[in-house]
Design a protein around this motif. Structure first.
Motif, short mmCIF file in Angstrom:
data_model
loop_
_atom_site.label_atom_id
_atom_site.label_comp_id
_atom_site.label_asym_id
_atom_site.label_seq_id
_atom_site.Cartn_x
_atom_site.Cartn_y
_atom_site.Cartn_z
N ILE A 5 0.82 -1.22 0.00
CA ILE A 5 0.00 0.00 0.00
C ILE A 5 0.85 1.26 0.00
N GLY A 6 0.36 2.26 -0.74
CA GLY A 6 0.94 3.60 -0.69
C GLY A 6 -0.09 4.53 -0.06
N VAL A 7 0.35 5.39 0.83
CA VAL A 7 -0.58 6.30 1.51
C VAL A 7 -0.28 7.73 1.05
N ASP A 66 -0.10 -2.12 -4.75
CA ASP A 66 -1.39 -2.69 -5.17
C ASP A 66 -2.56 -1.75 -4.88
N ALA A 67 -2.42 -0.96 -3.81
CA ALA A 67 -3.56 -0.13 -3.40
C ALA A 67 -3.06 1.19 -2.85
N VAL A 68 -3.89 2.23 -3.04
CA VAL A 68 -3.52 3.57 -2.58
C VAL A 68 -4.56 4.05 -1.58
N ALA A 69 -4.09 4.56 -0.44
CA ALA A 69 -5.00 5.15 0.55
C ALA A 69 -4.89 6.67 0.41
N ILE A 70 -6.05 7.33 0.21
CA ILE A 70 -6.06 8.77 -0.05
C ILE A 70 -6.62 9.49 1.18
N LYS A 89 -4.78 0.54 -9.45
CA LYS A 89 -4.67 0.38 -7.99
C LYS A 89 -6.07 0.37 -7.34
N HIS A 90 -6.22 -0.48 -6.33
CA HIS A 90 -7.41 -0.39 -5.49
C HIS A 90 -7.29 0.89 -4.66
N LYS A 114 -12.41 -1.61 -14.38
CA LYS A 114 -11.06 -2.15 -14.18
C LYS A 114 -11.04 -3.25 -13.13
N ASN A 115 -12.23 -3.62 -12.64
CA ASN A 115 -12.35 -4.65 -11.61
C ASN A 115 -11.49 -4.34 -10.38
N LEU A 116 -11.60 -3.10 -9.90
CA LEU A 116 -10.85 -2.67 -8.73
C LEU A 116 -11.82 -2.32 -7.60
N ARG A 117 -11.33 -2.39 -6.36
CA ARG A 117 -12.17 -2.07 -5.20
C ARG A 117 -12.01 -0.60 -4.82
N ILE A 118 -13.15 0.01 -4.44
CA ILE A 118 -13.10 1.32 -3.79
C ILE A 118 -13.68 1.10 -2.40
N MET A 119 -12.98 1.59 -1.37
CA MET A 119 -13.57 1.61 -0.03
C MET A 119 -13.54 3.04 0.47
N VAL A 120 -14.67 3.51 0.97
CA VAL A 120 -14.74 4.87 1.51
C VAL A 120 -14.66 4.77 3.03
N ASP A 121 -13.79 5.57 3.61
CA ASP A 121 -13.56 5.47 5.06
C ASP A 121 -14.74 6.04 5.86
N HIS A 122 -15.76 5.21 6.02
CA HIS A 122 -16.86 5.54 6.93
C HIS A 122 -16.55 4.82 8.25
#
Ligand SMILES: NC(=O)c1ccc[n+]([C@@H]2O[C@H](COP(=O)([O-])OP(=O)(O)OC[C@H]3O[C@@H](n4cnc5c(N)ncnc54)[C@H](O)[C@@H]3O)[C@@H](O)[C@H]2O)c1
Length: 334
Positions: A5-7, A66-70, A89-90, A114-122
């Motif tokens: 992960i990249g933040v 693989d995934a980026v946290a924004i 990236k997810h 693109k068959n990628l996941r989005i998760m929203v920080d709730h």
């Protein structure tokens, strides 16, 4: 599979994300990006093995991620998330998901393609309290819901880029959306601006089908910190006081029974006042559970329940509140 992960964003909230990710098994924080070199110096002091950069593109285009946290302000979410998804990236993105519903819709479509996941920080959906409340509502303990009434008030922290509604209400709206589980019909918002450019106190009402109503009070000008949610059901009523250390949730066997006595047209109202009890609420940190779930969704290909669609529902409500607020409380249909 080890998720790399990249933040992006290491201001107030970013350190909590990095700390939790670092503690999770099967996860490697490869890089942290922040425009502010002072923030990066903090990263280096705490995590010397993590690479740091001031350029978001360096994280987004890194084939070893693989995934980026924004974890940046809302107005940057769309550009950064779009670039990350385009690079395969997810994405884990802060609340509120985006500044507009059109942006959210575009990101959802891009991720699906693109068959990628989005998760929203709730985040609150992963607290022991909200999990317990959802369990009680699903089990029918409260009976059919009548109302949801939430106060999230304290002194500050004033934000320069968003109003108190866009800052604090996403929490309550996400909790409400998760607990009520119905599509809202309309919104009314009133509020006022006393300092700076943005609304600092607001009252939001949300209308649902079947006469279910929700009300959210958010305020940066309160002398005391209040985090109280009341949920009324036909059978029982619940009070969640998040400032309490123990007994955060209390369930009241209280309610109203209305009968029509024979031959009498007047309503006979009787009040029921029974026991009060406090269920045990797990105390684990919400972000640990949420980020661990993010990793599971990436590995298993599952769609998280706090996905882009959930983020979009909240952004739509926020947009409607902005319209209503401008018109001093006009009813805005969703
Ligand atoms: N889930 C929660 O409970 C919770 C709590 C607080 C904040 N948040 C959310 O987290 C996000 C960030 O809030 P914050 O309070 O940490 O803000 P902040 O201003 O303290 O930190 C944001 C950081 O992002 C950096 N940044 C901004 N744009 C950048 C870019 N393009 N590239 C690299 N770095 C960039 C800034 O330099 C800053 O260090 C917001 O969306 C906010 O709503 C969520």
């Amino acid at each position: 599979m080890n998720v790399r992960i990249g933040v992006i964003g290491y201001g107030y909230w970013g350190p909590n994300i990095v700390r939790n990710l670092v503690g999770l098994e099967g996860c490697e924080v490869v890089a942290v990006c922040d425009r502010n070199p002072k923030a990066l110096a903090k990263v280096q002091r705490t995590y010397p093995a993590i690479r740091v950069t001031t350029e978001a593109a360096e994280v987004i285009t890194d084939p070893g991620i693989d995934a980026v946290a924004i974890i940046t302000p809302v107005w940057t979410h769309y550009e950064l998330a779009k670039a990350a998804l385009e690079q395969g990236k997810h994405v884990f993105v802060e609340k509120p998901f985006t500044s507009t519903s059109a942006q959210a819709e575009e990101l959802i479509e891009l991720a699906a393609r693109k068959n990628l996941r989005i998760m929203v920080d709730h985040t609150f959906l992963f607290t022991g309290a909200v999990r317990k409340i959802r369990e009680l509502v699903d089990a029918g303990t409260l009976g059919p819901l009548l109302y949801f009434d939430s106060s999230r008030v304290n002194l500050g922290l004033f934000q320069h880029d968003v109003s108190v509604i866009w800052d604090l209400a996403p929490h309550d709206l996400a909790i409400m959306d998760h607990v009520i589980g119905k599509e809202p019909e309309a919104v009314v918002a009133t509020g006022s601006t006393h300092f700076g450019q943005h609304t600092d106190i607001a009252f939001v009402t949300i209308y649902f089908p079947d006469n279910v109503i929700a009300h959210i009070n958010v305020n940066w000008l309160s002398p005391v910190k209040v985090r109280t949610t009341m949920i009324g059901g036909r059978d029982k009523m619940l009070v969640w006081n998040d400032v309490e250390v123990d007994e955060k949730i209390k369930i009241y066997d209280k309610g109203v029974t209305v009968t029509n006595a024979e031959g009498v047209y007047n309503l006979l109202v009787s009040y029921r006042s029974g026991d009060v009890w406090s269920p045990k609420v797990p105390q684990t940190e919400a972000l640990t559970a949420e980020l661990s779930y993010f990793l599971d969704c990436i590995r298993g290909g599952a769609t998280p329940f706090n996905d882009g669609e959930a983020g979009l529902r909240i952004v739509k409500m926020l947009e409607a509140t902005s319209v209503s607020l401008k018109k001093r409380g006009e009813l805005v249909y969703l």
